[in-house]
Design a protein around this motif. Structure first.
Motif, PDB file in Angstrom:
ATOM      1  N   PHE A   1      23.551  -3.343  -3.100  1.00  0.00           N
ATOM      2  CA  PHE A   1      22.919  -2.228  -3.799  1.00  0.00           C
ATOM      3  C   PHE A   1      23.132  -0.972  -2.964  1.00  0.00           C
ATOM      4  N   LEU A   2      22.995   0.172  -3.607  1.00  0.00           N
ATOM      5  CA  LEU A   2      23.104   1.444  -2.894  1.00  0.00           C
ATOM      6  C   LEU A   2      21.737   1.839  -2.355  1.00  0.00           C
ATOM      7  N   ILE A   3      21.733   2.545  -1.255  1.00  0.00           N
ATOM      8  CA  ILE A   3      20.468   3.017  -0.699  1.00  0.00           C
ATOM      9  C   ILE A   3      20.290   4.517  -0.915  1.00  0.00           C
ATOM     10  N   GLU A   4      21.222   5.111  -1.656  1.00  0.00           N
ATOM     11  CA  GLU A   4      21.169   6.547  -1.942  1.00  0.00           C
ATOM     12  C   GLU A   4      19.822   6.907  -2.567  1.00  0.00           C
ATOM     13  N   ASP A   5      19.119   7.861  -1.943  1.00  0.00           N
ATOM     14  CA  ASP A   5      17.824   8.371  -2.418  1.00  0.00           C
ATOM     15  C   ASP A   5      16.730   7.307  -2.503  1.00  0.00           C
ATOM     16  N   LYS A   6      16.906   6.189  -1.803  1.00  0.00           N
ATOM     17  CA  LYS A   6      15.883   5.138  -1.784  1.00  0.00           C
ATOM     18  C   LYS A   6      15.065   5.243  -0.498  1.00  0.00           C
ATOM     19  N   LYS A   7      13.905   4.633  -0.524  1.00  0.00           N
ATOM     20  CA  LYS A   7      13.124   4.450   0.695  1.00  0.00           C
ATOM     21  C   LYS A   7      13.600   3.133   1.302  1.00  0.00           C
TER      22      LYS A   7
ATOM     23  N   GLU B   1       0.825  -1.209   0.000  1.00  0.00           N
ATOM     24  CA  GLU B   1       0.000   0.000   0.000  1.00  0.00           C
ATOM     25  C   GLU B   1       0.863   1.264   0.000  1.00  0.00           C
ATOM     26  N   ASN B   2       1.981   1.232   0.722  1.00  0.00           N
ATOM     27  CA  ASN B   2       2.826   2.420   0.841  1.00  0.00           C
ATOM     28  C   ASN B   2       3.973   2.473  -0.169  1.00  0.00           C
ATOM     29  N   HIS B   3       4.340   1.325  -0.763  1.00  0.00           N
ATOM     30  CA  HIS B   3       5.513   1.303  -1.640  1.00  0.00           C
ATOM     31  C   HIS B   3       5.221   0.757  -3.039  1.00  0.00           C
ATOM     32  N   ASN B   4       3.996   0.455  -3.354  1.00  0.00           N
ATOM     33  CA  ASN B   4       3.566  -0.016  -4.676  1.00  0.00           C
ATOM     34  C   ASN B   4       4.428  -1.159  -5.199  1.00  0.00           C
ATOM     35  N   ASP B   5       5.222  -0.911  -6.237  1.00  0.00           N
ATOM     36  CA  ASP B   5       6.005  -1.970  -6.872  1.00  0.00           C
ATOM     37  C   ASP B   5       7.430  -2.082  -6.307  1.00  0.00           C
ATOM     38  N   PHE B   6       7.758  -1.304  -5.305  1.00  0.00           N
ATOM     39  CA  PHE B   6       9.057  -1.326  -4.622  1.00  0.00           C
ATOM     40  C   PHE B   6      10.217  -0.887  -5.533  1.00  0.00           C
ATOM     41  N   SER B   7       9.903  -0.145  -6.602  1.00  0.00           N
ATOM     42  CA  SER B   7      10.950   0.290  -7.524  1.00  0.00           C
ATOM     43  C   SER B   7      11.918   1.275  -6.876  1.00  0.00           C
ATOM     44  N   ASN B   8      11.475   1.987  -5.839  1.00  0.00           N
ATOM     45  CA  ASN B   8      12.352   2.936  -5.149  1.00  0.00           C
ATOM     46  C   ASN B   8      12.489   2.588  -3.665  1.00  0.00           C
ATOM     47  N   THR B   9      12.203   1.331  -3.324  1.00  0.00           N
ATOM     48  CA  THR B   9      12.214   0.894  -1.924  1.00  0.00           C
ATOM     49  C   THR B   9      13.100  -0.330  -1.777  1.00  0.00           C
ATOM     50  N   VAL B  10      13.856  -0.372  -0.659  1.00  0.00           N
ATOM     51  CA  VAL B  10      14.662  -1.551  -0.336  1.00  0.00           C
ATOM     52  C   VAL B  10      14.295  -2.025   1.068  1.00  0.00           C
TER      53      VAL B  10
ATOM     54  N   ASP C   1       3.460 -11.001  -6.217  1.00  0.00           N
ATOM     55  CA  ASP C   1       4.047 -10.776  -7.536  1.00  0.00           C
ATOM     56  C   ASP C   1       4.880  -9.492  -7.638  1.00  0.00           C
ATOM     57  N   ILE C   2       5.643  -9.193  -6.600  1.00  0.00           N
ATOM     58  CA  ILE C   2       6.573  -8.069  -6.643  1.00  0.00           C
ATOM     59  C   ILE C   2       7.856  -8.595  -7.281  1.00  0.00           C
ATOM     60  N   LYS C   3       8.181  -8.091  -8.461  1.00  0.00           N
ATOM     61  CA  LYS C   3       9.280  -8.646  -9.252  1.00  0.00           C
ATOM     62  C   LYS C   3      10.655  -8.180  -8.778  1.00  0.00           C
ATOM     63  N   ASP C   4      10.884  -6.888  -8.785  1.00  0.00           N
ATOM     64  CA  ASP C   4      12.213  -6.338  -8.480  1.00  0.00           C
ATOM     65  C   ASP C   4      12.267  -5.842  -7.054  1.00  0.00           C
ATOM     66  N   LEU C   5      12.543  -6.756  -6.152  1.00  0.00           N
ATOM     67  CA  LEU C   5      12.588  -6.424  -4.731  1.00  0.00           C
ATOM     68  C   LEU C   5      14.025  -6.554  -4.241  1.00  0.00           C
ATOM     69  N   ASN C   6      14.568  -5.469  -3.730  1.00  0.00           N
ATOM     70  CA  ASN C   6      15.913  -5.496  -3.164  1.00  0.00           C
ATOM     71  C   ASN C   6      15.824  -5.798  -1.679  1.00  0.00           C
ATOM     72  N   LEU C   7      16.497  -6.876  -1.269  1.00  0.00           N
ATOM     73  CA  LEU C   7      16.549  -7.276   0.126  1.00  0.00           C
ATOM     74  C   LEU C   7      18.001  -7.344   0.555  1.00  0.00           C
ATOM     75  N   GLY C   8      18.327  -6.661   1.634  1.00  0.00           N
ATOM     76  CA  GLY C   8      19.664  -6.723   2.196  1.00  0.00           C
ATOM     77  C   GLY C   8      19.604  -7.144   3.650  1.00  0.00           C
ATOM     78  N   LEU C   9      20.725  -7.648   4.156  1.00  0.00           N
ATOM     79  CA  LEU C   9      20.840  -8.035   5.557  1.00  0.00           C
ATOM     80  C   LEU C   9      21.991  -7.246   6.156  1.00  0.00           C
TER      81      LEU C   9
END
Length: 184
Positions: free
Chosen positions: A92-98, A25-34, A58-66
């Motif tokens: 991945f970089l988190i610069e300017d990401k949510k 609901e808050n991040h839609n397709d996660f294109s700018n969220t990690v 069905d979220i395709k491009d999801l960046n997950l880090g630990l």
């Protein structure tokens, strides 16, 4: 006081779906969220949510880090036994990401503060949110509150929240139990 079951496997599954829907609901397709799971215990929750988002929603491009926060903790030199670090896995970089920080239990807020400091090494995010499975709201040492919470628990400081995952304990369950006394 004996051990009390806070959440069963079925209840955890329901909460995970609710949290996933709130994130969508808050991040839609996660294109700018990690998503960043805090090592070690938050990684189980982060992996579960990522799997759910990918497979069920069905979220395709999801960046997950630990993220390992061991050496960013304010108490790592104060402990009797040495702390064992785990590995940070952020490719991945988190610069300017949510960024959504994920941990299992929010207690004092010190782990989250450590995570905020550690994240600075990976860039400057646009926004940071916090997702926790259990929020122990009366135990804060720092003014940190979750944006997403699975369940809020009012526990006294002599009680401990124990999170068991299928991957480590052969069951998904969350208990509230007395802390062992120093005489035990």
């Amino acid at each position: 006081m004996s051990r009390k079951t806070l959440l069963t496997s079925k209840e955890i599954e329901i909460i995970l779906h609710r949290l996933a829907c709130q994130l969508i609901e808050n991040h839609n397709d996660f294109s700018n969220t990690v998503l960043i799971g805090l090592q070690p215990r938050g990684s189980y929750l982060a992996n579960r949510l990522a799997k759910l988002l990918r497979e069920e929603y069905d979220i395709k491009d999801l960046n997950l880090g630990l993220l390992d926060i061991t050496f960013y903790r304010d108490d790592f030199r104060r402990r009797e036994e040495p702390l064992e670090a785990t590995s940070t896995q952020i490719d991945f970089l988190i610069e300017d990401k949510k960024v959504v920080i994920i941990d299992d239990v929010l207690f004092s807020g010190r782990s989250v503060r450590s995570a905020l400091t550690a994240l600075q090494s990976y860039g400057r995010p646009d926004n940071i949110e916090l997702l926790v499975l259990i929020d122990r709201r009366f135990s804060r040492h720092l003014p940190i509150q979750p944006n997403y919470r699975g369940r809020q628990v009012d526990a006294i400081n002599e009680e401990k929240v124990v999170v068991n995952w299928q991957e480590t304990h052969k069951e998904d369950t969350i208990y509230l139990e007395p802390k062992p006394s120093k005489l035990d």
